[in-house]
Enzyme design. Structure first.
Site, PDB file in Angstrom:
ATOM      1  N   SER A   1       0.871  -1.184   0.000  1.00 11.75           N
ATOM      2  CA  SER A   1       0.000   0.000   0.000  1.00 11.75           C
ATOM      3  C   SER A   1       0.902   1.225   0.000  1.00 11.75           C
ATOM      4  CB  SER A   1      -0.956  -0.012   1.188  1.00 11.75           C
ATOM      5  OG  SER A   1      -0.251  -0.196   2.395  1.00 11.75           O
TER       6      SER A   1
ATOM      7  N   ALA B   1      -7.604   7.327  19.759  1.00 17.05           N
ATOM      8  CA  ALA B   1      -8.045   6.721  18.497  1.00 17.05           C
ATOM      9  C   ALA B   1      -9.063   5.598  18.713  1.00 17.05           C
ATOM     10  CB  ALA B   1      -6.835   6.201  17.719  1.00 17.05           C
TER      11      ALA B   1
ATOM     12  N   ARG C   1      -5.813   9.209  16.142  1.00 21.79           N
ATOM     13  CA  ARG C   1      -6.099  10.303  17.051  1.00 21.79           C
ATOM     14  C   ARG C   1      -5.644  11.620  16.436  1.00 21.79           C
ATOM     15  NH1 ARG C   1      -2.513  11.643  22.218  1.00 21.79           N
ATOM     16  NH2 ARG C   1      -1.233  12.361  20.474  1.00 21.79           N
ATOM     17  N   GLY C   2      -4.415  11.641  15.869  1.00 26.20           N
ATOM     18  CA  GLY C   2      -3.832  12.877  15.384  1.00 26.20           C
ATOM     19  C   GLY C   2      -3.228  13.658  16.533  1.00 26.20           C
ATOM     20  N   ASP C   3      -2.727  14.841  16.212  1.00 25.44           N
ATOM     21  CA  ASP C   3      -2.117  15.711  17.228  1.00 25.44           C
ATOM     22  C   ASP C   3      -2.761  17.080  17.114  1.00 25.44           C
ATOM     23  OD1 ASP C   3       0.019  13.900  18.206  1.00 25.44           O
ATOM     24  OD2 ASP C   3       0.601  13.963  16.098  1.00 25.44           O
TER      25      ASP C   3
ATOM     26  N   GLU D   1       1.209   5.558   0.592  1.00 28.34           N
ATOM     27  CA  GLU D   1       0.603   6.745   1.221  1.00 28.34           C
ATOM     28  C   GLU D   1       0.987   8.027   0.485  1.00 28.34           C
ATOM     29  OE1 GLU D   1       0.640   6.696   5.529  1.00 28.34           O
ATOM     30  OE2 GLU D   1       1.280   8.782   5.535  1.00 28.34           O
TER      31      GLU D   1
ATOM     32  N   HIS E   1       3.794  -0.921   3.707  1.00 31.63           N
ATOM     33  CA  HIS E   1       3.073   0.339   3.456  1.00 31.63           C
ATOM     34  C   HIS E   1       4.133   1.418   3.239  1.00 31.63           C
ATOM     35  CE1 HIS E   1      -0.171   3.353   3.891  1.00 31.63           C
ATOM     36  NE2 HIS E   1       0.714   4.066   4.574  1.00 31.63           N
TER      37      HIS E   1
ATOM     38  N   TYR F   1      -4.350  13.186   6.490  1.00 33.89           N
ATOM     39  CA  TYR F   1      -5.349  14.160   6.933  1.00 33.89           C
ATOM     40  C   TYR F   1      -4.624  15.119   7.865  1.00 33.89           C
ATOM     41  CZ  TYR F   1      -9.987  15.449   8.843  1.00 33.89           C
ATOM     42  OH  TYR F   1     -11.134  16.089   9.226  1.00 33.89           O
TER      43      TYR F   1
ATOM     44  N   ALA G   1       3.538   7.716  25.038  1.00 37.94           N
ATOM     45  CA  ALA G   1       3.083   6.558  25.828  1.00 37.94           C
ATOM     46  C   ALA G   1       3.771   6.575  27.200  1.00 37.94           C
ATOM     47  CB  ALA G   1       3.401   5.265  25.097  1.00 37.94           C
TER      48      ALA G   1
ATOM     49  N   HIS H   1      -7.119   8.916   5.514  1.00 35.23           N
ATOM     50  CA  HIS H   1      -6.796   8.945   6.933  1.00 35.23           C
ATOM     51  C   HIS H   1      -7.811   9.896   7.564  1.00 35.23           C
ATOM     52  CE1 HIS H   1      -2.286   7.743   6.515  1.00 35.23           C
ATOM     53  NE2 HIS H   1      -2.993   7.252   5.511  1.00 35.23           N
TER      54      HIS H   1
ATOM     55  N   PHE I   1      12.620  15.050  11.164  1.00 37.21           N
ATOM     56  CA  PHE I   1      11.276  14.489  11.259  1.00 37.21           C
ATOM     57  C   PHE I   1      11.264  13.328  12.262  1.00 37.21           C
ATOM     58  CE2 PHE I   1       7.765  12.040   9.038  1.00 37.21           C
ATOM     59  CZ  PHE I   1       6.774  12.928   9.424  1.00 37.21           C
TER      60      PHE I   1
ATOM     61  N   TYR J   1       3.119   1.368  16.881  1.00 37.16           N
ATOM     62  CA  TYR J   1       4.421   2.013  17.099  1.00 37.16           C
ATOM     63  C   TYR J   1       5.457   1.028  17.639  1.00 37.16           C
ATOM     64  CZ  TYR J   1       1.525   6.063  16.450  1.00 37.16           C
ATOM     65  OH  TYR J   1       0.653   6.971  15.898  1.00 37.16           O
TER      66      TYR J   1
ATOM     67  N   HIS K   1       4.937   4.874  20.964  1.00 42.30           N
ATOM     68  CA  HIS K   1       4.493   6.242  20.698  1.00 42.30           C
ATOM     69  C   HIS K   1       5.191   7.182  21.690  1.00 42.30           C
ATOM     70  CE1 HIS K   1       1.777   9.728  20.725  1.00 42.30           C
ATOM     71  NE2 HIS K   1       1.637   9.451  19.450  1.00 42.30           N
TER      72      HIS K   1
HETATM   73  P1  FAD Z   1      -3.689   6.686  19.904  1.00 40.89           P
HETATM   74  O1  FAD Z   1      -3.744   5.273  19.501  1.00 40.89           O
HETATM   75  O2  FAD Z   1      -4.901   7.299  20.517  1.00 40.89           O
HETATM   76  O3  FAD Z   1      -2.452   6.843  20.899  1.00 40.89           O
HETATM   77  C1  FAD Z   1      -1.922   8.116  21.213  1.00 40.89           C
HETATM   78  C2  FAD Z   1      -1.145   8.054  22.534  1.00 40.89           C
HETATM   79  O4  FAD Z   1      -2.066   7.949  23.627  1.00 40.89           O
HETATM   80  C3  FAD Z   1      -0.222   6.849  22.680  1.00 40.89           C
HETATM   81  O5  FAD Z   1       0.895   7.286  23.418  1.00 40.89           O
HETATM   82  C4  FAD Z   1      -1.033   5.859  23.503  1.00 40.89           C
HETATM   83  O6  FAD Z   1      -0.211   4.982  24.240  1.00 40.89           O
HETATM   84  C5  FAD Z   1      -1.784   6.808  24.413  1.00 40.89           C
HETATM   85  N1  FAD Z   1      -3.090   6.315  24.854  1.00 40.89           N
HETATM   86  C6  FAD Z   1      -4.052   5.722  24.125  1.00 40.89           C
HETATM   87  N2  FAD Z   1      -5.133   5.472  24.881  1.00 40.89           N
HETATM   88  C7  FAD Z   1      -4.869   5.948  26.120  1.00 40.89           C
HETATM   89  C8  FAD Z   1      -5.602   6.034  27.340  1.00 40.89           C
HETATM   90  N3  FAD Z   1      -6.846   5.573  27.437  1.00 40.89           N
HETATM   91  N4  FAD Z   1      -4.994   6.608  28.423  1.00 40.89           N
HETATM   92  C9  FAD Z   1      -3.732   7.111  28.354  1.00 40.89           C
HETATM   93  N5  FAD Z   1      -2.985   7.072  27.192  1.00 40.89           N
HETATM   94  C10 FAD Z   1      -3.557   6.498  26.115  1.00 40.89           C
HETATM   95  N6  FAD Z   1      -1.301  12.151  11.903  1.00 40.89           N
HETATM   96  C11 FAD Z   1      -2.096  13.038  11.253  1.00 40.89           C
HETATM   97  O7  FAD Z   1      -2.340  14.145  11.766  1.00 40.89           O
HETATM   98  N7  FAD Z   1      -2.625  12.758  10.011  1.00 40.89           N
HETATM   99  C12 FAD Z   1      -2.420  11.572   9.400  1.00 40.89           C
HETATM  100  O8  FAD Z   1      -2.902  11.357   8.289  1.00 40.89           O
HETATM  101  C13 FAD Z   1      -1.612  10.600  10.062  1.00 40.89           C
HETATM  102  N8  FAD Z   1      -1.392   9.393   9.510  1.00 40.89           N
HETATM  103  C14 FAD Z   1      -0.671   8.441  10.205  1.00 40.89           C
HETATM  104  C15 FAD Z   1      -0.523   7.164   9.649  1.00 40.89           C
HETATM  105  C16 FAD Z   1       0.211   6.179  10.326  1.00 40.89           C
HETATM  106  C17 FAD Z   1       0.324   4.812   9.718  1.00 40.89           C
HETATM  107  C18 FAD Z   1       0.822   6.494  11.578  1.00 40.89           C
HETATM  108  C19 FAD Z   1       1.647   5.467  12.285  1.00 40.89           C
HETATM  109  C20 FAD Z   1       0.678   7.756  12.133  1.00 40.89           C
HETATM  110  C21 FAD Z   1      -0.080   8.736  11.467  1.00 40.89           C
HETATM  111  N9  FAD Z   1      -0.280  10.009  12.003  1.00 40.89           N
HETATM  112  C22 FAD Z   1      -1.063  10.932  11.342  1.00 40.89           C
HETATM  113  C23 FAD Z   1       0.337  10.386  13.283  1.00 40.89           C
HETATM  114  C24 FAD Z   1      -0.597  10.143  14.487  1.00 40.89           C
HETATM  115  O9  FAD Z   1      -1.751  10.937  14.379  1.00 40.89           O
HETATM  116  C25 FAD Z   1       0.184  10.519  15.752  1.00 40.89           C
HETATM  117  O10 FAD Z   1       1.226   9.607  15.950  1.00 40.89           O
HETATM  118  C26 FAD Z   1      -0.649  10.705  17.003  1.00 40.89           C
HETATM  119  O11 FAD Z   1       0.182  11.299  18.010  1.00 40.89           O
HETATM  120  C27 FAD Z   1      -1.212   9.414  17.603  1.00 40.89           C
HETATM  121  O12 FAD Z   1      -2.242   8.903  16.882  1.00 40.89           O
HETATM  122  P2  FAD Z   1      -2.789   7.410  17.193  1.00 40.89           P
HETATM  123  O13 FAD Z   1      -3.940   7.188  16.320  1.00 40.89           O
HETATM  124  O14 FAD Z   1      -1.687   6.455  17.192  1.00 40.89           O
HETATM  125  O15 FAD Z   1      -3.291   7.654  18.722  1.00 40.89           O
END
Ligand code: FAD
Length: 277
Positions: A7, A114, A98-100, A9, A257, A41, A143, A68, A207, A136, A140
């Site tokens: 895949s 997320a 989740r994003g940032d 991106e 990917h 996104y 984390a 995304h 990065f 990750y 992450h």
């Molecule tokens: P989560 O899975 O929610 O995790 C985020 C953090 O929170 C982790 O440290 C986790 O351990 C912690 N956590 C989760 N649940 C809990 C809880 N209940 N209590 C306490 N801590 C918790 N970013 C963008 O903006 N746009 C994109 O298009 C994009 N594409 C991506 C594609 C891939 C394949 C990857 C790997 C990353 C991408 N990102 C993108 C980056 C991503 O948005 C960031 O890494 C973001 O900080 C975390 O998103 P996540 O979905 O992994 O979050």
């Protein structure tokens, strides 16, 4: 052994010239027969329209397109609207994140993590979408501990994620250990390694610091020794990343990917060397 699934991106271009270039890139990469092209996104929904337009353009050419979608800073109503747009456009796969929060934005919105987005997508749209989530292997950066990060991953799978794509990494061991740890939790979720071809070492280094991906010292030192010699950087990067992919596939990675950065050259060269074309 089943042929590994590729895949690729993209990020949504900002100009119509960028759109044209991306179409040309996509058509070149189509040779690799990717299972899907995904489109990122921007933080806080900043590329909502452009992501949607790029996804529709890819789908209109008969390719599978996966937007995304990040949830931080969003409302349920906003995400519901986006899901309706994607449903109407015939999209069947979403990368749920989740994003940032963009700097300066204080309001986290109605989703915190997320897994809540995955749960919401399932509640709203049932099994319409295949849902990919992030994983990750080097953990992450936010984390609290590796164990917590694995639990966070499990919550995404329990909420209904079908498979995962990893952050990029250059330590094969990190990926292999991560997969073992996920399997030890009783999950058989496919975990596809995210592969970042190396174009510019200095950009990659900046990065990588931000997203918590390690460039091993032996690689860094060698890249640094090349200075501005872009040809040598490219050649070494190609060797290292191809060897990484070979090792991952030999050890059971279900696919690759590619973070293409909207370029076709390195992704194609790696796949050719791996005889995946
Ligand atoms: P989560 O899975 O929610 O995790 C985020 C953090 O929170 C982790 O440290 C986790 O351990 C912690 N956590 C989760 N649940 C809990 C809880 N209940 N209590 C306490 N801590 C918790 N970013 C963008 O903006 N746009 C994109 O298009 C994009 N594409 C991506 C594609 C891939 C394949 C990857 C790997 C990353 C991408 N990102 C993108 C980056 C991503 O948005 C960031 O890494 C973001 O900080 C975390 O998103 P996540 O979905 O992994 O979050």
């Amino acid at each position: 052994m089943a042929k590994p699934e590729i895949s690729i991106e993209f990020f949504p271009p900002q100009t119509s010239e960028g759109d044209e270039k991306l179409r040309a890139t996509r058509d070149k990469l189509a040779r690799l027969k990717p299972a899907f092209f995904s489109v990122t996104y921007g933080a806080g929904g900043s590329t909502r329209e452009r992501t949607f337009a790029t996804v529709k353009d890819i789908a209109a050419q008969g390719f599978e397109a996966a937007p995304h979608l990040s949830c931080i800073g969003s409302t349920r109503a906003g995400i519901r609207e986006i899901l309706a747009d994607y449903t109407a456009a015939g999209i069947r796969r979403i990368v749920a994140l989740r994003g940032d929060l963009p700097s300066g934005v204080g309001d986290p919105g109605e989703f915190r993590y997320a897994n809540e987005l995955v749960e919401f997508i399932r509640a709203e749209t049932g099994d319409r979408f295949r849902i990919e989530v992030a994983a990750y292997p080097e953990w992450h950066p936010q984390a609290r501990s590796p164990q917590d990060d694995l639990q966070a991953f499990k919550r995404k799978v329990d909420a209904g994620a079908n498979s995962a794509i990893t952050q990029y990494f250059y330590n094969a061991e990190a990926y292999l250990h991560y997969v073992d740890a996920v399997r030890a939790m009783g999950l058989d979720t496919p975990i596809v390694p995210g592969i970042m071809p190396i174009v510019s070492f200095y950009k990659l280094a900046r990065f990588s610091d931000a997203c918590g991906a390690e460039i091993p010292r032996w690689m860094r030192r060698k890249f640094e020794s090349y200075g501005d010699d872009t040809e040598s950087i490219r050649a070494f990067g190609l060797d290292v990343v191809t060897a990484l992919c070979e090792r991952l596939l030999a050890n059971g990675a279900p696919g690759l990917h590619f973070y293409s950065m909207n370029q076709s050259g390195l992704t194609t060269a790696i796949c050719e060397r791996l005889k995946l074309v």
